[in-house]
Write a protein that holds these residues in place. Structure first.
Motif, PDB file in Angstrom:
ATOM      1  N   ALA A 112      -4.576  -6.056  16.476  1.00  0.00           N
ATOM      2  CA  ALA A 112      -5.150  -5.686  17.772  1.00  0.00           C
ATOM      3  C   ALA A 112      -6.621  -5.312  17.642  1.00  0.00           C
ATOM      4  CB  ALA A 112      -4.353  -4.527  18.375  1.00  0.00           C
ATOM      5  N   VAL A 113      -6.958  -4.562  16.599  1.00  0.00           N
ATOM      6  CA  VAL A 113      -8.361  -4.209  16.353  1.00  0.00           C
ATOM      7  C   VAL A 113      -9.182  -5.459  16.088  1.00  0.00           C
ATOM      8  CG1 VAL A 113      -9.924  -2.999  14.782  1.00  0.00           C
ATOM      9  CG2 VAL A 113      -7.804  -1.905  15.526  1.00  0.00           C
ATOM     10  N   PHE A 114      -8.610  -6.390  15.339  1.00  0.00           N
ATOM     11  CA  PHE A 114      -9.273  -7.663  15.059  1.00  0.00           C
ATOM     12  C   PHE A 114      -9.578  -8.417  16.353  1.00  0.00           C
ATOM     13  CE2 PHE A 114      -8.950 -12.233  14.104  1.00  0.00           C
ATOM     14  CZ  PHE A 114      -9.979 -12.354  13.168  1.00  0.00           C
ATOM     15  N   GLY A 115      -8.601  -8.453  17.258  1.00  0.00           N
ATOM     16  CA  GLY A 115      -8.815  -9.141  18.527  1.00  0.00           C
ATOM     17  C   GLY A 115      -9.809  -8.420  19.425  1.00  0.00           C
ATOM     18  N   LEU A 116      -9.753  -7.077  19.469  1.00  0.00           N
ATOM     19  CA  LEU A 116     -10.674  -6.313  20.304  1.00  0.00           C
ATOM     20  C   LEU A 116     -12.115  -6.462  19.834  1.00  0.00           C
ATOM     21  CD1 LEU A 116      -8.640  -3.012  20.859  1.00  0.00           C
ATOM     22  CD2 LEU A 116      -9.104  -4.815  22.526  1.00  0.00           C
ATOM     23  N   CYS A 117     -12.311  -6.541  18.531  1.00  0.00           N
ATOM     24  CA  CYS A 117     -13.675  -6.747  18.010  1.00  0.00           C
ATOM     25  C   CYS A 117     -14.211  -8.112  18.421  1.00  0.00           C
ATOM     26  CB  CYS A 117     -13.670  -6.621  16.486  1.00  0.00           C
ATOM     27  SG  CYS A 117     -13.408  -4.941  15.883  1.00  0.00           S
ATOM     28  N   GLY A 118     -13.330  -9.108  18.451  1.00  0.00           N
ATOM     29  CA  GLY A 118     -13.761 -10.434  18.897  1.00  0.00           C
ATOM     30  C   GLY A 118     -14.154 -10.443  20.360  1.00  0.00           C
ATOM     31  N   VAL A 119     -13.389  -9.716  21.191  1.00  0.00           N
ATOM     32  CA  VAL A 119     -13.718  -9.621  22.616  1.00  0.00           C
ATOM     33  C   VAL A 119     -15.007  -8.833  22.820  1.00  0.00           C
ATOM     34  CG1 VAL A 119     -12.942  -8.734  24.844  1.00  0.00           C
ATOM     35  CG2 VAL A 119     -11.307  -9.840  23.303  1.00  0.00           C
ATOM     36  N   ALA A 120     -15.178  -7.739  22.063  1.00  0.00           N
ATOM     37  CA  ALA A 120     -16.392  -6.927  22.189  1.00  0.00           C
ATOM     38  C   ALA A 120     -17.640  -7.725  21.824  1.00  0.00           C
ATOM     39  CB  ALA A 120     -16.281  -5.687  21.298  1.00  0.00           C
ATOM     40  N   ALA A 121     -17.493  -8.629  20.856  1.00  0.00           N
ATOM     41  CA  ALA A 121     -18.651  -9.447  20.445  1.00  0.00           C
ATOM     42  C   ALA A 121     -19.138 -10.340  21.582  1.00  0.00           C
ATOM     43  CB  ALA A 121     -18.278 -10.294  19.234  1.00  0.00           C
ATOM     44  N   LEU A 122     -18.245 -10.749  22.481  1.00  0.00           N
ATOM     45  CA  LEU A 122     -18.643 -11.596  23.608  1.00  0.00           C
ATOM     46  C   LEU A 122     -19.597 -10.874  24.547  1.00  0.00           C
ATOM     47  CD1 LEU A 122     -15.174 -13.197  24.492  1.00  0.00           C
ATOM     48  CD2 LEU A 122     -17.041 -14.230  23.183  1.00  0.00           C
ATOM     49  N   ALA A 170       0.814  -1.218   0.000  1.00  0.00           N
ATOM     50  CA  ALA A 170       0.000   0.000   0.000  1.00  0.00           C
ATOM     51  C   ALA A 170       0.847   1.266   0.000  1.00  0.00           C
ATOM     52  CB  ALA A 170      -0.929   0.003   1.212  1.00  0.00           C
ATOM     53  N   GLY A 171       2.175   1.112   0.166  1.00  0.00           N
ATOM     54  CA  GLY A 171       3.054   2.271   0.065  1.00  0.00           C
ATOM     55  C   GLY A 171       3.931   2.518   1.261  1.00  0.00           C
ATOM     56  N   VAL A 172       3.803   1.706   2.313  1.00  0.00           N
ATOM     57  CA  VAL A 172       4.669   1.864   3.497  1.00  0.00           C
ATOM     58  C   VAL A 172       5.989   1.153   3.207  1.00  0.00           C
ATOM     59  CG1 VAL A 172       4.920   1.414   5.957  1.00  0.00           C
ATOM     60  CG2 VAL A 172       2.675   1.974   5.011  1.00  0.00           C
ATOM     61  N   THR A 173       7.053   1.893   3.064  1.00  0.00           N
ATOM     62  CA  THR A 173       8.332   1.319   2.643  1.00  0.00           C
ATOM     63  C   THR A 173       9.142   0.750   3.804  1.00  0.00           C
ATOM     64  OG1 THR A 173       9.346   3.515   2.791  1.00  0.00           O
ATOM     65  CG2 THR A 173       8.449   2.850   0.640  1.00  0.00           C
ATOM     66  N   ASP A 174       9.004   1.347   4.989  1.00  0.00           N
ATOM     67  CA  ASP A 174       9.794   0.903   6.135  1.00  0.00           C
ATOM     68  C   ASP A 174       9.186  -0.380   6.722  1.00  0.00           C
ATOM     69  OD1 ASP A 174      12.010   1.765   8.139  1.00  0.00           O
ATOM     70  OD2 ASP A 174      10.303   1.176   9.387  1.00  0.00           O
ATOM     71  N   LYS A 175      10.020  -1.406   6.913  1.00  0.00           N
ATOM     72  CA  LYS A 175       9.531  -2.683   7.413  1.00  0.00           C
ATOM     73  C   LYS A 175       9.021  -2.575   8.843  1.00  0.00           C
ATOM     74  CE  LYS A 175      12.341  -5.690   4.475  1.00  0.00           C
ATOM     75  NZ  LYS A 175      13.346  -6.796   4.434  1.00  0.00           N
ATOM     76  N   GLN A 176       9.694  -1.791   9.671  1.00  0.00           N
ATOM     77  CA  GLN A 176       9.265  -1.630  11.059  1.00  0.00           C
ATOM     78  C   GLN A 176       7.889  -0.968  11.130  1.00  0.00           C
ATOM     79  OE1 GLN A 176      10.795  -2.950  13.629  1.00  0.00           O
ATOM     80  NE2 GLN A 176      12.476  -3.703  12.370  1.00  0.00           N
ATOM     81  N   ASP A 177       7.679   0.037  10.288  1.00  0.00           N
ATOM     82  CA  ASP A 177       6.368   0.690  10.258  1.00  0.00           C
ATOM     83  C   ASP A 177       5.292  -0.270   9.765  1.00  0.00           C
ATOM     84  OD1 ASP A 177       7.468   3.012  11.182  1.00  0.00           O
ATOM     85  OD2 ASP A 177       7.681   3.930   9.193  1.00  0.00           O
ATOM     86  N   ALA A 178       5.646  -1.081   8.774  1.00  0.00           N
ATOM     87  CA  ALA A 178       4.679  -2.049   8.257  1.00  0.00           C
ATOM     88  C   ALA A 178       4.277  -3.059   9.329  1.00  0.00           C
ATOM     89  CB  ALA A 178       5.260  -2.772   7.044  1.00  0.00           C
ATOM     90  N   LEU A 179       5.261  -3.513  10.110  1.00  0.00           N
ATOM     91  CA  LEU A 179       4.961  -4.447  11.199  1.00  0.00           C
ATOM     92  C   LEU A 179       4.114  -3.776  12.283  1.00  0.00           C
ATOM     93  CD1 LEU A 179       8.394  -6.291  11.604  1.00  0.00           C
ATOM     94  CD2 LEU A 179       6.267  -7.234  10.674  1.00  0.00           C
ATOM     95  N   LEU A 180       4.392  -2.497  12.548  1.00  0.00           N
ATOM     96  CA  LEU A 180       3.620  -1.766  13.549  1.00  0.00           C
ATOM     97  C   LEU A 180       2.165  -1.616  13.117  1.00  0.00           C
ATOM     98  CD1 LEU A 180       3.387  -0.081  16.134  1.00  0.00           C
ATOM     99  CD2 LEU A 180       4.156   1.901  14.812  1.00  0.00           C
ATOM    100  N   TYR A 181       1.962  -1.244  11.849  1.00  0.00           N
ATOM    101  CA  TYR A 181       0.600  -1.083  11.347  1.00  0.00           C
ATOM    102  C   TYR A 181      -0.142  -2.422  11.332  1.00  0.00           C
ATOM    103  CZ  TYR A 181       2.098   3.548   9.845  1.00  0.00           C
ATOM    104  OH  TYR A 181       2.568   4.832   9.824  1.00  0.00           O
ATOM    105  N   SER A 182       0.562  -3.479  10.960  1.00  0.00           N
ATOM    106  CA  SER A 182      -0.082  -4.799  10.952  1.00  0.00           C
ATOM    107  C   SER A 182      -0.436  -5.248  12.362  1.00  0.00           C
ATOM    108  CB  SER A 182       0.838  -5.824  10.286  1.00  0.00           C
ATOM    109  OG  SER A 182       2.028  -6.013  11.046  1.00  0.00           O
ATOM    110  N   ALA A 183       0.416  -4.880  13.347  1.00  0.00           N
ATOM    111  CA  ALA A 183       0.105  -5.206  14.740  1.00  0.00           C
ATOM    112  C   ALA A 183      -1.133  -4.450  15.218  1.00  0.00           C
ATOM    113  CB  ALA A 183       1.306  -4.874  15.629  1.00  0.00           C
ATOM    114  N   LEU A 184      -1.276  -3.204  14.791  1.00  0.00           N
ATOM    115  CA  LEU A 184      -2.462  -2.431  15.152  1.00  0.00           C
ATOM    116  C   LEU A 184      -3.721  -3.037  14.541  1.00  0.00           C
ATOM    117  CD1 LEU A 184      -1.086   1.218  14.791  1.00  0.00           C
ATOM    118  CD2 LEU A 184      -1.548  -0.037  16.900  1.00  0.00           C
ATOM    119  N   ILE A 185      -3.617  -3.475  13.290  1.00  0.00           N
ATOM    120  CA  ILE A 185      -4.761  -4.108  12.631  1.00  0.00           C
ATOM    121  C   ILE A 185      -5.142  -5.398  13.345  1.00  0.00           C
ATOM    122  CG2 ILE A 185      -5.536  -5.196  10.492  1.00  0.00           C
ATOM    123  CD1 ILE A 185      -3.742  -3.204   8.996  1.00  0.00           C
TER     124      ILE A 185
END
Length: 228
Positions: free
Chosen positions: A138-148, A121-136
């Motif tokens: 985390a949101v995925f996991g929080l939505c699963g917990v909220a559904a409970l 998508a255009g993020v060239t830095d690997k560390q930033d890419a890993l950070l953004y993927s970790a945030l995504i």
């Protein structure tokens, strides 16, 4: 990224060591008669039920149920009996279908390659890419917990329809983004002048998207405002 997929499995294996046997299993497979089986079943129920719960009454009810149903039914016979009951057969079909659709929508693949998708998508830095993927993630996991917490108040059907609609919209947008990136990716204007290029797959690359799909072939970079 693939190695992280083993972490939940490892935690489950560790948790299985502390998981008690099924009370029903203990009663059916007791070696010294029903009294021994009931005693072991009550110990298992005490771990599974809240403090103060009447585990003896539940154990006696379970024993009576087993005596009425029979103790020597095999797996196939039990499965046939389940399929003969209409509402049980319907619930089994719905439950298995939901698990199947949960896998075939491809969410696991998207999560595994989340960092690579972010880089595309255009993020060239690997560390930033890993950070953004970790945030995504985390949101995925929080939505699963909220559904409970909202599944009982809103109802399972509403939550399922809402989540299925969101999944469909998200996958359609992701598919369209891949198509647009492939179609409108910058054209390559420079190729290394060497004898290897004529026989290498890199000679067939036309734009940066094709190059990014296999990083072993060639490398795209900007020089003087032009994609090379």
């Amino acid at each position: 990224m693939f190695g992280l997929g083993a972490l939940p499995a490892i935690l489950q294996i560790i948790g299985l060591a502390f998981l008690p046997e099924s009370p029903r299993y203990l009663i059916v497979h007791s070696e010294r008669g029903s009294e021994s089986g009931q005693s072991e079943a009550m110990e298992a129920l005490e771990q599974l039920r809240p403090r103060g719960y009447d585990v003896r009454a539940e154990c006696e009810q379970l024993t009576r149920s087993l005596a009425e149903d029979g103790r020597d039914k095999g797996i196939l016979e039990t499965f046939r009996a389940i399929l003969k009951v209409k509402h049980v057969r319907r619930a089994l079909l719905i439950g298995c279908s939901m698990q199947m659709f949960q896998q075939i929508v491809g969410i696991n693949t998207v999560m595994y390659y989340c960092a690579s998708i972010v880089q595309m998508a255009g993020v060239t830095d690997k560390q930033d890419a890993l950070l953004y993927s970790a945030l995504i993630t985390a949101v995925f996991g929080l939505c699963g917990v909220a559904a409970l917490f909202i599944v009982d108040s809103l109802g399972r059907k509403k939550v399922l329809v809402f989540s299925a609609t969101g999944t469909t919209v998200g996958l359609v947008m992701l598919t369209l983004s891949f198509v647009l990136v492939s179609r409108y990716a910058p054209e390559l204007t420079f190729r290394e002048n060497s004898a290897q290029v004529s026989t290498d797959k890199c000679a067939n690359i036309r734009n940066c998207n094709n190059c990014a799909l296999d990083r072993r072939l060639c490398v795209c970079y900007l020089a003087g405002g032009k994609t090379q």
